[in-house]
Design a protein around this motif. Structure first.
Motif, PDB file in Angstrom:
ATOM      1  N   ALA A   1      -5.948   2.867  -1.548  1.00 17.80           N
ATOM      2  CA  ALA A   1      -5.212   1.823  -2.256  1.00 17.80           C
ATOM      3  C   ALA A   1      -4.118   1.261  -1.341  1.00 17.80           C
ATOM      4  CB  ALA A   1      -4.588   2.383  -3.529  1.00 17.80           C
ATOM      5  N   GLY A   2      -4.126  -0.043  -1.183  1.00 17.01           N
ATOM      6  CA  GLY A   2      -3.141  -0.691  -0.319  1.00 17.01           C
ATOM      7  C   GLY A   2      -3.596  -0.872   1.114  1.00 17.01           C
ATOM      8  N   TYR A   3      -4.807  -0.390   1.430  1.00 17.63           N
ATOM      9  CA  TYR A   3      -5.347  -0.519   2.785  1.00 17.63           C
ATOM     10  C   TYR A   3      -6.669  -1.280   2.741  1.00 17.63           C
ATOM     11  CZ  TYR A   3      -1.850   2.888   4.195  1.00 17.63           C
ATOM     12  OH  TYR A   3      -0.667   3.540   4.436  1.00 17.63           O
ATOM     13  N   PRO A   4      -6.628  -2.596   2.802  1.00 15.70           N
ATOM     14  CA  PRO A   4      -7.865  -3.392   2.748  1.00 15.70           C
ATOM     15  C   PRO A   4      -8.661  -3.248   4.036  1.00 15.70           C
ATOM     16  CG  PRO A   4      -5.982  -4.810   3.205  1.00 15.70           C
ATOM     17  CD  PRO A   4      -5.420  -3.449   2.913  1.00 15.70           C
ATOM     18  N   LEU A   5      -9.946  -3.535   3.950  1.00 12.48           N
ATOM     19  CA  LEU A   5     -10.799  -3.510   5.131  1.00 12.48           C
ATOM     20  C   LEU A   5     -10.412  -4.623   6.089  1.00 12.48           C
ATOM     21  CD1 LEU A   5     -14.238  -2.910   3.361  1.00 12.48           C
ATOM     22  CD2 LEU A   5     -12.953  -1.246   4.736  1.00 12.48           C
ATOM     23  N   MET A   6     -10.465  -4.337   7.371  1.00 10.98           N
ATOM     24  CA  MET A   6     -10.180  -5.351   8.389  1.00 10.98           C
ATOM     25  C   MET A   6     -11.306  -6.370   8.438  1.00 10.98           C
ATOM     26  SD  MET A   6     -11.098  -3.301  11.940  1.00 10.98           S
ATOM     27  CE  MET A   6     -10.792  -1.613  11.409  1.00 10.98           C
ATOM     28  N   ASP A   7     -11.021  -7.548   8.986  1.00 14.66           N
ATOM     29  CA  ASP A   7     -12.089  -8.533   9.171  1.00 14.66           C
ATOM     30  C   ASP A   7     -12.810  -8.254  10.480  1.00 14.66           C
ATOM     31  OD1 ASP A   7     -10.532  -9.596  11.263  1.00 14.66           O
ATOM     32  OD2 ASP A   7      -9.700 -11.170   9.992  1.00 14.66           O
TER      33      ASP A   7
ATOM     34  N   ILE B   1      -2.040   9.510   2.585  1.00 17.17           N
ATOM     35  CA  ILE B   1      -2.670  10.322   3.625  1.00 17.17           C
ATOM     36  C   ILE B   1      -3.022  11.699   3.071  1.00 17.17           C
ATOM     37  CG2 ILE B   1      -2.487  11.180   5.972  1.00 17.17           C
ATOM     38  CD1 ILE B   1      -2.355   8.054   5.493  1.00 17.17           C
ATOM     39  N   VAL B   2      -2.149  12.264   2.262  1.00 16.17           N
ATOM     40  CA  VAL B   2      -2.440  13.563   1.653  1.00 16.17           C
ATOM     41  C   VAL B   2      -3.694  13.462   0.782  1.00 16.17           C
ATOM     42  CG1 VAL B   2      -1.588  15.385   0.131  1.00 16.17           C
ATOM     43  CG2 VAL B   2      -0.023  14.269   1.727  1.00 16.17           C
ATOM     44  N   LYS B   3      -3.802  12.394   0.012  1.00 16.48           N
ATOM     45  CA  LYS B   3      -4.997  12.214  -0.816  1.00 16.48           C
ATOM     46  C   LYS B   3      -6.242  11.998   0.042  1.00 16.48           C
ATOM     47  CE  LYS B   3      -2.603  10.494  -4.931  1.00 16.48           C
ATOM     48  NZ  LYS B   3      -2.354   9.343  -5.828  1.00 16.48           N
ATOM     49  N   GLY B   4      -6.074  11.324   1.168  1.00 15.12           N
ATOM     50  CA  GLY B   4      -7.196  11.160   2.078  1.00 15.12           C
ATOM     51  C   GLY B   4      -7.684  12.497   2.610  1.00 15.12           C
TER      52      GLY B   4
ATOM     53  N   MET C   1      -7.204   8.266  10.475  1.00 12.86           N
ATOM     54  CA  MET C   1      -7.736   8.016   9.141  1.00 12.86           C
ATOM     55  C   MET C   1      -7.727   6.517   8.893  1.00 12.86           C
ATOM     56  SD  MET C   1      -6.361   9.430   5.423  1.00 12.86           S
ATOM     57  CE  MET C   1      -6.564  11.147   5.902  1.00 12.86           C
ATOM     58  N   ARG C   2      -8.866   6.009   8.386  1.00 15.34           N
ATOM     59  CA  ARG C   2      -8.968   4.580   8.068  1.00 15.34           C
ATOM     60  C   ARG C   2      -9.538   4.403   6.668  1.00 15.34           C
ATOM     61  NH1 ARG C   2     -12.551   1.652  10.505  1.00 15.34           N
ATOM     62  NH2 ARG C   2     -13.807   3.229  11.578  1.00 15.34           N
TER      63      ARG C   2
ATOM     64  N   ILE D   1      -4.593  -3.475   9.531  1.00 14.17           N
ATOM     65  CA  ILE D   1      -4.330  -3.265   8.108  1.00 14.17           C
ATOM     66  C   ILE D   1      -5.157  -2.129   7.515  1.00 14.17           C
ATOM     67  CG2 ILE D   1      -3.621  -5.644   7.702  1.00 14.17           C
ATOM     68  CD1 ILE D   1      -6.402  -6.203   6.582  1.00 14.17           C
ATOM     69  N   GLU D   2      -6.253  -1.755   8.162  1.00 13.84           N
ATOM     70  CA  GLU D   2      -7.137  -0.720   7.627  1.00 13.84           C
ATOM     71  C   GLU D   2      -6.728   0.686   8.064  1.00 13.84           C
ATOM     72  OE1 GLU D   2     -11.675   0.481   8.514  1.00 13.84           O
ATOM     73  OE2 GLU D   2     -11.412  -1.594   7.866  1.00 13.84           O
ATOM     74  N   TRP D   3      -5.972   0.773   9.153  1.00 10.65           N
ATOM     75  CA  TRP D   3      -5.580   2.083   9.656  1.00 10.65           C
ATOM     76  C   TRP D   3      -4.550   2.705   8.727  1.00 10.65           C
ATOM     77  CZ3 TRP D   3      -5.067   2.707  15.652  1.00 10.65           C
ATOM     78  CH2 TRP D   3      -6.230   2.228  16.272  1.00 10.65           C
ATOM     79  N   MET D   4      -4.787   3.947   8.355  1.00 15.94           N
ATOM     80  CA  MET D   4      -3.908   4.650   7.431  1.00 15.94           C
ATOM     81  C   MET D   4      -2.993   5.644   8.144  1.00 15.94           C
ATOM     82  SD  MET D   4      -6.841   5.333   4.508  1.00 15.94           S
ATOM     83  CE  MET D   4      -5.771   6.340   3.475  1.00 15.94           C
ATOM     84  N   TRP D   5      -3.551   6.366   9.086  1.00 15.78           N
ATOM     85  CA  TRP D   5      -2.800   7.393   9.816  1.00 15.78           C
ATOM     86  C   TRP D   5      -3.231   7.327  11.267  1.00 15.78           C
ATOM     87  CZ3 TRP D   5      -4.547  13.164   9.784  1.00 15.78           C
ATOM     88  CH2 TRP D   5      -3.666  13.934  10.552  1.00 15.78           C
ATOM     89  N   ALA D   6      -2.268   7.374  12.183  1.00 16.34           N
ATOM     90  CA  ALA D   6      -2.589   7.199  13.594  1.00 16.34           C
ATOM     91  C   ALA D   6      -1.480   7.766  14.469  1.00 16.34           C
ATOM     92  CB  ALA D   6      -2.776   5.710  13.910  1.00 16.34           C
ATOM     93  N   THR D   7      -1.819   8.052  15.697  1.00 19.60           N
ATOM     94  CA  THR D   7      -0.814   8.269  16.733  1.00 19.60           C
ATOM     95  C   THR D   7      -0.430   6.907  17.277  1.00 19.60           C
ATOM     96  OG1 THR D   7      -1.134  10.530  17.525  1.00 19.60           O
ATOM     97  CG2 THR D   7      -0.667   8.891  19.184  1.00 19.60           C
ATOM     98  N   ILE D   8       0.854   6.646  17.317  1.00 22.04           N
ATOM     99  CA  ILE D   8       1.351   5.377  17.848  1.00 22.04           C
ATOM    100  C   ILE D   8       1.944   5.649  19.221  1.00 22.04           C
ATOM    101  CG2 ILE D   8       2.985   3.483  17.511  1.00 22.04           C
ATOM    102  CD1 ILE D   8       2.690   3.934  14.509  1.00 22.04           C
ATOM    103  N   MET D   9       1.320   5.090  20.222  1.00 24.82           N
ATOM    104  CA  MET D   9       1.744   5.314  21.602  1.00 24.82           C
ATOM    105  C   MET D   9       2.723   4.228  22.039  1.00 24.82           C
ATOM    106  SD  MET D   9       0.124   8.022  22.688  1.00 24.82           S
ATOM    107  CE  MET D   9       0.284   7.861  24.457  1.00 24.82           C
TER     108      MET D   9
END
Length: 511
Positions: free
Chosen positions: A258-264, A231-234, A388-389, A278-286
């Protein structure tokens, strides 16, 4: 609209006890003026330091100022999308964010919505400073302390990155950006400070992110709401792209994803409501017991939440943008030119029987309504919010490489994303400026509603243009265009802050 009743001196120390955090109880966030909080206790142990950072995570979606429209980062995302040209309000609904649509907030230095980003990000910075500056006095596990500091540094950089874009002039690559930015506060005090230059603010942002990399190196995370080196690199990639440092932007974007493939395509159409994607890198989780109903992102941006706002003013995609992409592109398949979508939704009842219900029988219908965001339960606005995705990193890398003149390398990246979203895509055939435009247009469609469009317009020095769209003149009140030189791209410094700073903070142009 609510007026300002406070200034920077009221910023709160956000602190949650480890017991409350473990239970995920929504009451764990305590906000009160700093002089009413026992800071010595809050900063005494590694676990308490961690709890303070967890409070900052909670603040990203916490209702503030008794306003359901001011709900942390997710509220600010909606404000910026309202000021853009790709997310369309088809009606005024119950008037939430209409002043942002009309560009009335940023030119009014007494508006609470002009003040809100300033308040929110500086409150995050203040709490980050408490963590960073007191880490050496804390007892306990050193890795826990380092992780808390790394996350605090990331939040400080993220906050300054947003602040300088809101309240400063755009960064111009290749120039010494001496134009006024925002005060650089590295201590938790509230002493009056002058505005630092835009260049100095970006220098501090990069310094914080680089130090965060060292603090978080090798550290895992237990939730996508937290930070790690990816996330820092993003964020480094975002900052570098904004500064025109394209080689850095391309490299950081590649490493970040790296490690976050595109979703189908099936996942793309599933409603953008789960950080398990699998594509989401950083998010608010409710989670349900932290839900704030009408203050949640989905209460404004989803298609199917049962609220007055959604029923009367569902969010519509810019029709001229949609028409640039074929029906085989999954990103257009969540948009219906008729607005009717699929009127029947299938749900499974408690007995395991599939039941079809007409989800939109009492909803207003507008052409090009988007179903990108869908809540899982029509009566509950709880849904995770992406910040971030991996797709964003593909687009940053592709744009940066193209601007460096490496079109072959850029197209290898860009085509991978495009073919994922559109199996019929044959590959980019444009070149030069036309190819960069193709990347930017794809970026608009891909990141629709995620809070990027207004910032991209400012970064690129482009005007906002709603002509040729399906925008209602009643909603925009005649504001069809805003030129790139318009003074309102710099939001007014809040009058309360100027008054509290004894004149050290100078105002932005007002015409």
């Amino acid at each position: 609209m609510k007026k300002i009743k406070f200034n920077i001196k009221t910023f709160a120390l956000i602190f949650g006890t480890s017991v409350a955090l473990a239970s995920c109880n929504s009451d764990y966030l305590e906000t009160s003026p700093t002089d009413n909080v026992n800071q010595e206790m809050a900063l005494s142990t590694a676990d308490n330091l961690k709890a303070l950072v967890n409070g900052m995570h909670r603040n990203m979606y916490y209702r503030q100022n008794d306003s359901q429209g001011q709900s942390g980062q997710q509220g600010i995302i909606i404000m910026t999308e309202a000021a853009g040209d790709d997310v369309i309000w088809p009606s005024t609904g119950n008037n939430w964010y209409i002043s942002s649509v009309r560009w009335l907030d940023q030119s009014n230095d007494t508006s609470s919505y002009t003040y809100y980003p300033y308040q929110f990000y500086f409150s995050m910075i203040r709490n980050a400073n408490l963590v960073i500056n007191n880490a050496g006095k804390v007892t306990g596990d050193q890795q826990t302390i380092d992780t808390a500091v790394g996350e605090a540094l990331t939040y400080r950089a993220f906050s300054y990155f947003n602040l300088v874009q809101f309240y400063g002039k755009r960064y111009e690559s290749g120039k010494v950006n001496t134009q006024d930015g925002v005060p650089i506060r590295l201590e938790a005090d509230e002493k009056p400070m002058a505005r630092a230059s835009v260049e100095d603010v970006y220098t501090q942002i990069n310094k914080d992110l680089q130090l965060a990399l060292t603090k978080l190196n090798g550290v895992g995370r237990y939730s996508k709401s937290h930070f790690d080196v990816n996330i820092v690199k993003g964020l480094l990639a975002r900052v570098a792209l904004t500064q025109g440092k394209y080689s850095e932007a391309a490299n950081y974007a590649k490493e970040a994803r790296a490690g976050y493939p595109l979703m189908d395509n099936a996942a793309y159409k599933s409603g953008f409501n789960s950080a398990a994607n699998i594509e989401w890198m950083w998010a608010t989780i409710m989670v349900p017991d932290q839900s704030d109903g009408f203050a949640n992102f989905s209460a404004y941006m989803s298609r199917n939440y049962s609220s007055t706002q959604i029923r009367q003013a569902p969010k519509v995609m810019n029709s001229s943008l949609v028409k640039q992409f074929p029906a085989t592109d999954v990103r257009t398949q969540v948009v219906d030119p008729t607005g009717n979508h699929l009127p029947w939704l299938s749900t499974t009842n408690a007995q395991g029987k599939v039941v079809r219900t007409n989800a939109y029988s009492n909803y207003s219908v507008f052409p090009y309504t988007s179903q990108k965001y869908m809540v899982k339960d029509q009566g509950e606005s709880t849904a995770d919010v992406p910040y971030m995705r991996a797709a964003e990193m593909y687009l940053i890398q592709a744009e940066a490489l193209a601007r460096l003149g490496d079109e072959a390398g850029s197209k290898a990246v860009f085509n991978e994303l495009q073919k994922n979203r559109n199996p019929s895509y044959a590959g980019a055939t444009t070149s030069g400026a036309s190819y960069i435009t193709e990347i930017l247009t794809s970026r608009r469609l891909e990141l629709w509603g995620e809070g990027f469009r207004w910032f991209d317009l400012k970064r690129l020095g482009q005007g906002m243009d709603r002509t040729g769209t399906n925008q209602s003149d009643v909603v925009i009140n005649g504001l069809m265009k805003v030129t790139e030189t318009d003074y309102r791209w710099q939001w007014q410094i809040p009058r309360a802050e100027i008054n509290a700073s004894q004149g050290l903070v100078t105002q932005n142009p007002q015409q």
